[in-house]
Design an enzyme around this catalytic site. Structure first.
Site, PDB file in Angstrom:
ATOM      1  N   HIS A  84      38.820  56.421  47.926  1.00 26.26           N
ATOM      2  CA  HIS A  84      39.648  55.701  48.908  1.00 26.26           C
ATOM      3  C   HIS A  84      40.302  56.699  49.878  1.00 26.26           C
ATOM      4  O   HIS A  84      40.336  56.468  51.089  1.00 26.26           O
ATOM      5  CB  HIS A  84      40.777  54.928  48.211  1.00 26.26           C
ATOM      6  CG  HIS A  84      40.325  53.797  47.341  1.00 26.26           C
ATOM      7  ND1 HIS A  84      40.731  53.664  46.035  1.00 26.26           N
ATOM      8  CD2 HIS A  84      39.522  52.728  47.587  1.00 26.26           C
ATOM      9  CE1 HIS A  84      40.204  52.575  45.515  1.00 26.26           C
ATOM     10  NE2 HIS A  84      39.458  51.985  46.435  1.00 26.26           N
TER      11      HIS A  84
ATOM     12  N   LYS B  13      39.703  39.861  40.207  1.00 28.40           N
ATOM     13  CA  LYS B  13      40.187  41.000  39.417  1.00 28.40           C
ATOM     14  C   LYS B  13      41.595  40.743  38.897  1.00 28.40           C
ATOM     15  O   LYS B  13      42.399  40.095  39.563  1.00 28.40           O
ATOM     16  CB  LYS B  13      40.208  42.271  40.281  1.00 28.40           C
ATOM     17  CG  LYS B  13      38.828  42.767  40.695  1.00 28.40           C
ATOM     18  CD  LYS B  13      38.952  44.049  41.510  1.00 28.40           C
ATOM     19  CE  LYS B  13      37.599  44.549  42.003  1.00 28.40           C
ATOM     20  NZ  LYS B  13      37.748  45.653  42.977  1.00 28.40           N
TER      21      LYS B  13
ATOM     22  N   ARG C  92      29.660  52.319  49.101  1.00 28.38           N
ATOM     23  CA  ARG C  92      29.108  53.315  48.171  1.00 28.38           C
ATOM     24  C   ARG C  92      27.620  53.109  47.902  1.00 28.38           C
ATOM     25  O   ARG C  92      26.917  54.041  47.548  1.00 28.38           O
ATOM     26  CB  ARG C  92      29.844  53.235  46.817  1.00 28.38           C
ATOM     27  CG  ARG C  92      31.174  53.941  46.790  1.00 28.38           C
ATOM     28  CD  ARG C  92      31.886  53.618  45.517  1.00 28.38           C
ATOM     29  NE  ARG C  92      31.950  52.169  45.348  1.00 28.38           N
ATOM     30  CZ  ARG C  92      32.702  51.538  44.476  1.00 28.38           C
ATOM     31  NH1 ARG C  92      33.442  52.210  43.641  1.00 28.38           N
ATOM     32  NH2 ARG C  92      32.715  50.224  44.407  1.00 28.38           N
TER      33      ARG C  92
ATOM     34  N   SER D 212      37.855  52.631  40.940  1.00 31.45           N
ATOM     35  CA  SER D 212      39.095  52.347  40.185  1.00 31.45           C
ATOM     36  C   SER D 212      38.758  51.883  38.777  1.00 31.45           C
ATOM     37  O   SER D 212      39.477  52.215  37.826  1.00 31.45           O
ATOM     38  CB  SER D 212      39.906  51.267  40.906  1.00 31.45           C
ATOM     39  OG  SER D 212      40.246  51.674  42.200  1.00 31.45           O
TER      40      SER D 212
HETATM   41  O1  PNS Z   1      39.178  46.712  46.430  1.00 28.99           O
HETATM   42  P1  PNS Z   1      38.570  45.328  46.397  1.00 28.99           P
HETATM   43  O2  PNS Z   1      38.973  44.588  45.145  1.00 28.99           O
HETATM   44  O3  PNS Z   1      37.080  45.348  46.565  1.00 28.99           O
HETATM   45  O4  PNS Z   1      39.167  44.566  47.667  1.00 28.99           O
HETATM   46  C1  PNS Z   1      38.813  43.228  47.917  1.00 28.99           C
HETATM   47  C2  PNS Z   1      39.842  42.589  48.862  1.00 28.99           C
HETATM   48  C3  PNS Z   1      41.245  42.671  48.261  1.00 28.99           C
HETATM   49  C4  PNS Z   1      39.807  43.328  50.197  1.00 28.99           C
HETATM   50  C5  PNS Z   1      39.412  41.096  49.067  1.00 28.99           C
HETATM   51  O5  PNS Z   1      39.399  40.440  47.840  1.00 28.99           O
HETATM   52  C6  PNS Z   1      40.329  40.386  50.049  1.00 28.99           C
HETATM   53  O6  PNS Z   1      40.100  40.467  51.236  1.00 28.99           O
HETATM   54  N1  PNS Z   1      41.393  39.707  49.529  1.00 28.99           N
HETATM   55  C7  PNS Z   1      42.341  38.977  50.347  1.00 28.99           C
HETATM   56  C8  PNS Z   1      42.039  37.458  50.318  1.00 28.99           C
HETATM   57  C9  PNS Z   1      40.889  37.164  51.247  1.00 28.99           C
HETATM   58  O7  PNS Z   1      41.019  37.253  52.454  1.00 28.99           O
HETATM   59  N2  PNS Z   1      39.716  36.887  50.680  1.00 28.99           N
HETATM   60  C10 PNS Z   1      38.504  36.740  51.475  1.00 28.99           C
HETATM   61  C11 PNS Z   1      38.099  35.333  51.724  1.00 28.99           C
HETATM   62  S1  PNS Z   1      37.284  34.658  50.324  1.00 28.99           S
END
Ligand code: PNS
Length: 167
Positions: free
Chosen positions: A17, A41, A90, A128
């Site tokens: 990150h 998660k 990645r 992570s």
């Molecule tokens: O590090 P991650 O878990 O891959 O990040 C994913 C994240 C947090 C960026 C994604 O789940 C997200 O955008 N969450 C906010 C809610 C949202 O906008 N969801 C997308 C529409 S389903």
């Protein structure tokens, strides 16, 4: 001003990150790292703890700020316009998932664009999830975590092992 939003779970922030944040900070005027909710998660660390660890790991980058939101990414981005979303990639699997998310975020509100940063080859194995798995067994994590958060991560994972201090 060119603003980039880097959203994620950051549970916890890793060297992968930080690499993306450093490269984005060199390209954009301002980078907002935003701790958000991933519905798939269950985080090990509280939002406050994750924000603090990101602040420690990005302290050397003056144009980076840290925030958190429990809302939709597209709504957050809409409120920060003009901006782009940035994501690290990645692998081919990451690309498939992020390309789909791009279309969801692009289509929801304000048509915010996404810029993808390919992962450095030496950091492709860093995630992570791996850090948490190794951390549970007390493994050496200096290849995975920014030096500045190693002591706090080790203390927090020890607290969690002893019964959960997620405040
Ligand atoms: O590090 P991650 O878990 O891959 O990040 C994913 C994240 C947090 C960026 C994604 O789940 C997200 O955008 N969450 C906010 C809610 C949202 O906008 N969801 C997308 C529409 S389903």
């Amino acid at each position: 001003m060119k603003t980039a939003i880097y959203p994620g779970s950051f549970d916890p922030i890793t060297k992968g990150h930080v690499n993306i944040i450093e490269r984005a900070a060199a390209v954009f005027d301002r980078v907002i790292v935003c701790v958000m909710v991933n519905a798939n998660k269950c985080p090990m660390f509280s939002t406050r703890q994750r924000v603090e660890m990101i602040q420690m790991a990005t302290d050397h980058l003056p144009n980076v700020t840290v925030d958190s939101s429990e809302g939709l990414l597209s709504t957050y981005a809409q409120q920060t316009q003009p901006c782009v979303i940035i994501k690290g990639i990645r692998s081919g699997n990451d690309f498939e998932a992020e390309y789909q998310m791009y279309w969801i975020n692009h289509g929801l509100e304000g048509h915010v664009d996404t810029v993808f940063f390919p992962c450095e080859p030496g950091l492709m194995h860093v995630s992570s999830s791996v850090v948490k798995e190794l951390g549970r067994y007390g493994a050496e994590l200096s290849d995975y975590l920014p030096k500045s958060i190693l002591p706090v991560f080790e203390q927090r994972i020890a607290d969690i092992r002893e019964g959960g201090n997620r405040k």
